[in-house]
Every structure is written in structure tokens, then in C-alpha cells.
Scaffold this motif. Structure first.
Motif, PDB file in Angstrom:
ATOM      1  N   UNK A 198      54.371  21.062  41.796  1.00  0.00           N
ATOM      2  CA  UNK A 198      54.405  21.930  42.970  1.00  0.00           C
ATOM      3  C   UNK A 198      55.569  21.557  43.891  1.00  0.00           C
ATOM      4  N   UNK A 199      55.892  22.469  44.801  1.00  0.00           N
ATOM      5  CA  UNK A 199      56.954  22.214  45.777  1.00  0.00           C
ATOM      6  C   UNK A 199      56.535  21.073  46.707  1.00  0.00           C
ATOM      7  N   UNK A 200      57.494  20.265  47.190  1.00  0.00           N
ATOM      8  CA  UNK A 200      57.165  19.170  48.103  1.00  0.00           C
ATOM      9  C   UNK A 200      56.383  19.675  49.320  1.00  0.00           C
ATOM     10  N   UNK A 201      55.338  18.955  49.664  1.00  0.00           N
ATOM     11  CA  UNK A 201      54.527  19.321  50.818  1.00  0.00           C
ATOM     12  C   UNK A 201      53.444  20.344  50.539  1.00  0.00           C
ATOM     13  N   UNK A 202      53.401  20.862  49.298  1.00  0.00           N
ATOM     14  CA  UNK A 202      52.385  21.852  48.955  1.00  0.00           C
ATOM     15  C   UNK A 202      51.017  21.180  48.838  1.00  0.00           C
ATOM     16  N   UNK A 203      50.035  21.723  49.501  1.00  0.00           N
ATOM     17  CA  UNK A 203      48.679  21.175  49.401  1.00  0.00           C
ATOM     18  C   UNK A 203      48.079  21.564  48.056  1.00  0.00           C
TER      19      UNK A 203
END
Length: 398
Positions: free
Chosen positions: A157-162
Motif C-alpha cells: 500500500x501507499x505510505x501512510x495508508x491505514x
């Protein structure tokens, strides 16, 4: 009451509505807030239940995993539980075989839809692992598997994605909505520790959320495999309450004397099997993932699962007796089991190939047996009951 009134009462009971609807109002514990809720539930009479026809729940992997069932697979770190889970995913999605198990497919079907949720591995490592395991699962329809198997990985997932947690209300709702929309037949959650969180592993109440989630997946018509870690006791981590919702619980553990980590090698034991029918008789299996060289055409190195079930109990018994120093030679093993030395040689070769023991260990155990025999501490073992049979013959008059 007249006979006519009795008959009318019985008839009214038989045709009661299957749906039960009640609106309730209650106070939220610990607050002054009151909440109202409407329940719409199915509650058929016995007559309705007996007359109903339900679709067949087919085996996604025969004989132990059917549609709408839940299973847990657990093991210590490094035993190979993720290799096990990924191989199951490939077999189910591509109609292949894993450790002798295959999905039951109708004519024209090429596999079932699988959602594989990974909580810790890098997506490139998952890619490498799948490329190896595709060759280790015989009969996989690669084209079908490519379309049927979906991988949802935290590290993709993209950085910071929960990333949705399987114990958080929002995360559980995400998975339930995804299952309703995408309609997979099987969800594999690898693993509980990285995908969910509990406050106290020893408290039964801490597992209420995951139990509700697994039951919710069942009602959505999907089967689930939860991959979990073993605790210090050897059982799965957490309260025994976690076991209640599973039809099948599979334990993987390292066999024999060789406890080296980093290789997929395990004994498959069945802690719990609730599935019905004669096909549900399950035996322990010894399995090992063996590397194979690549082809001359430049194909990458592959692997193959080797497994043994038929002789496993005998091989484990031989291993225990060897370690005790009972056998000084393979001839004694042959005499004990009443077979030829050639048969014992095949057993020994099989056990060493499956890493139940090593050749060096076997030689040391034979040497130990010879030393104990010289000291008079042991005698050549005799099959149980043989002494009694001989005694009966001696006592028979001419």
C-alpha cells in the motif's frame, strides 16, 4: 379443546412466518444513552427446515475444507505455515493438488476465487514465493490461478495508508463489504498477529471481535483460513475460546530431531475436525518443500512438496526406538516388523529424505544400541505379542 380446534392450532403453528421481526430499545452500558434496534431474523419451523433444500457445500480442498467453513492453521515461527497457506491458495484457485488434497470442481470449472490477505511480507517476496510454489503444486491451471487469486498485502500500500484490521470495527466492515462485492469463495488471513490486535491473549472476552468477524464471513457464504502462531505451550496463542468457531484446526510442527529454521518442513496434525462424511477421516502427514534446479532453457529454480502419510506412524515409531538404542542393525528392524531388509532400507531412505532423522544420527543411534547391548542393558526387541504366541505353542500338548 375440540379436535377441530386442536387441528387448527397445529396448522397455525406449522405455517408461522419464517421471519422474526422485533424492535428493541436498550441502554448503552456505562452511559445514559438509549439505543433502538430492529432485528429481522429467519426462524423456520421444524417442518419448514426439513422441507428446505440447501445448495451443496462443496470441498474447496477435499476432504477438510468446505464452502462456508472456517479453519485455523497454526505453528511456531519458521515452520512453514505461510508456505502451507500459499500452497492452499494456489491449489484452490488453480484446481491443483497440495499434499494429496484437491478441490472438488464441476465440469468446466477451473478453480475457486481466493482472497489472500498478508500482514507482513513485502509484495516482491510474495511474488517470489508464488513463482516457486506454482511449480510445487501439481496440476495448477496457471491461467485460472492468475485470475482467481487476489493478494491484499499491507506492504503493497501507499505510505501512510491505514490497513484494515480484522479486530477493528471499521476493518471488519471493510472485509465484509469486499467479500459481498468481490464474492471470493475462500479468504486466507496470514496472520492473526499482524492483521489484528487483542488486549489480553489470555482473556476469553478479548476474542469476541475476531469470533464475530469469522462468523460474519460465514454468513456471507465464504470459507476462511486464519493463520496463527503457536505459543510456548505448543498450542495456539490466546484463549481456548478462539477454537469454538472453527470446523478444522490444523497444527504444523517440526518433526524428528532436526529443528533447523528457514525450511518448510512439518508434520500436519489435526487438532479438530468437525466436517462430516467418510472423506473426513484425516491422518497425520509429514511434508517437506524440496528445491529443484531450473531447466536448461533458463527457467528459474522451482520446488516440489514431498509428503508421506501411509508409513508415517511406523517411521516415527522406528525413530523413537532408534533413539532409545533398541536397534543395533537394520536387520533387527526387519525382524521386529517381519519384513525384508530391502523394505527397511526403503523406509530408512524415505525417513532421511523427509528429514525425520539424518544418516549420521541413525549411525550414532545404532552405536548407542550396540554399546547398551554389550553392557547387557538391552536385548533385541521382539514384536508385541510374539512371546505370548510362543508360550501358547510351548504349552500345547503333543
Amino acid at each position: 379443546m375440540s379436535d377441530r380446534q386442536e387441528a387448527k392450532r397445529a396448522t397455525n403453528g406449522a405455517i408461522r412466518s419464517e421471519q422474526v421481526i422485533h424492535r428493541v430499545e436498550f441502554a448503552v452500558p456505562g452511559s445514559d444513552t438509549r439505543v433502538s434496534k430492529t432485528y429481522r431474523l429467519r426462524a423456520p419451523t421444524l417442518g419448514k427446515l426439513l422441507d428446505s433444500e440447501f445448495p451443496e457445500r462443496r470441498h474447496l480442498l477435499s476432504p477438510w475444507l468446505r464452502q462456508q467453513e472456517t479453519a485455523m492453521v497454526y505453528a511456531e515461527t519458521g515452520v512453514g505455515k505461510s508456505m502451507f497457506a500459499a500452497s492452499v491458495a494456489l491449489a484452490v484457485a488453480g484446481g491443483g493438488e497440495f499434499l494429496g488434497w484437491r478441490p472438488k470442481l464441476r465440469e468446466g470449472e477451473r478453480g475457486y476465487r481466493v482472497l489472500y490477505v498478508d500482514g507482513e511480507m513485502h509484495i516482491q517476496d510474495i511474488q517470489d514465493r508464488m513463482r516457486v510454489l506454482i511449480k510445487a503444486v501439481p496440476g495448477v491451471d496457471l491461467e485460472a490461478a492468475r485470475g482467481n487469486l487476489q493478494v491484499l498485502a499491507r506492504q503493497h500500500q501507499e505510505p501512510g495508508t491505514e490497513f484494515p484490521s480484522i479486530t477493528d470495527p471499521g476493518g471488519m466492515q471493510f472485509y465484509l463489504e469486499h467479500v459481498k462485492t468481490d464474492k471470493p469463495d475462500l479468504v486466507i488471513l496470514d496472520n492473526f498477529t499482524t492483521l489484528g490486535e487483542v488486549e489480553d491473549e489470555n482473556a476469553a472476552s478479548s476474542f469476541n471481535a475476531i469470533q464475530a468477524f469469522l462468523l460474519g464471513l460465514k454468513t456471507c457464504g465464504v470459507a476462511t483460513i486464519l493463520v496463527h502462531h503457536a505459543g510456548k505451550s505448543g498450542d495456539f496463542r490466546g484463549s481456548s475460546k478462539l477454537a469454538a468457531t472453527f470446523e478444522t484446526i490444523v497444527k504444523l510442527e517440526r518433526p524428528g530431531q532436526n529443528k533447523a529454521m528457514g525450511e518448510a518442513r512439518f508434520r500436519v496434525d489435526w487438532d479438530k475436525v468437525r466436517a462430516g462424511g467418510p472423506d473426513a477421516v484425516l491422518r497425520p502427514i509429514l511434508a517437506k518443500l524440496v528445491s529443484q534446479p531450473g531447466g536448461d532453457d533458463g527457467e528459474p529454480m522451482g520446488a516440489a512438496w514431498e509428503h508421506e502419510a501411509g508409513d508415517l506412524e511406523r517411521l516415527e515409531e522406528i525413530s523413537q526406538m532408534l533413539q532409545r538404542g533398541d536397534f543395533t542393525t537394520q536387520t533387527e528392524i526387519a525382524d521386529f516388523y517381519g519384513v525384508t531388509k530391502q523394505a527397511v532400507s526403503k523406509w530408512v531412505e524415505k525417513a532421511e529424505r523427509m528429514a525425520l532423522w539424518t544418516e549420521d544420527q541413525r549411525h550414532r543411534w545404532h552405536a548407542k544400541g550396540k554399546q547398551m547391548r554389550r553392557l547387557g542393558r538391552t536385548h533385541a526387541p521382539v514384536r508385541p505379542g510374539l512371546e505370548d504366541d510362543d508360550q501358547e505353542e510351548d504349552d500345547t500338548p503333543f
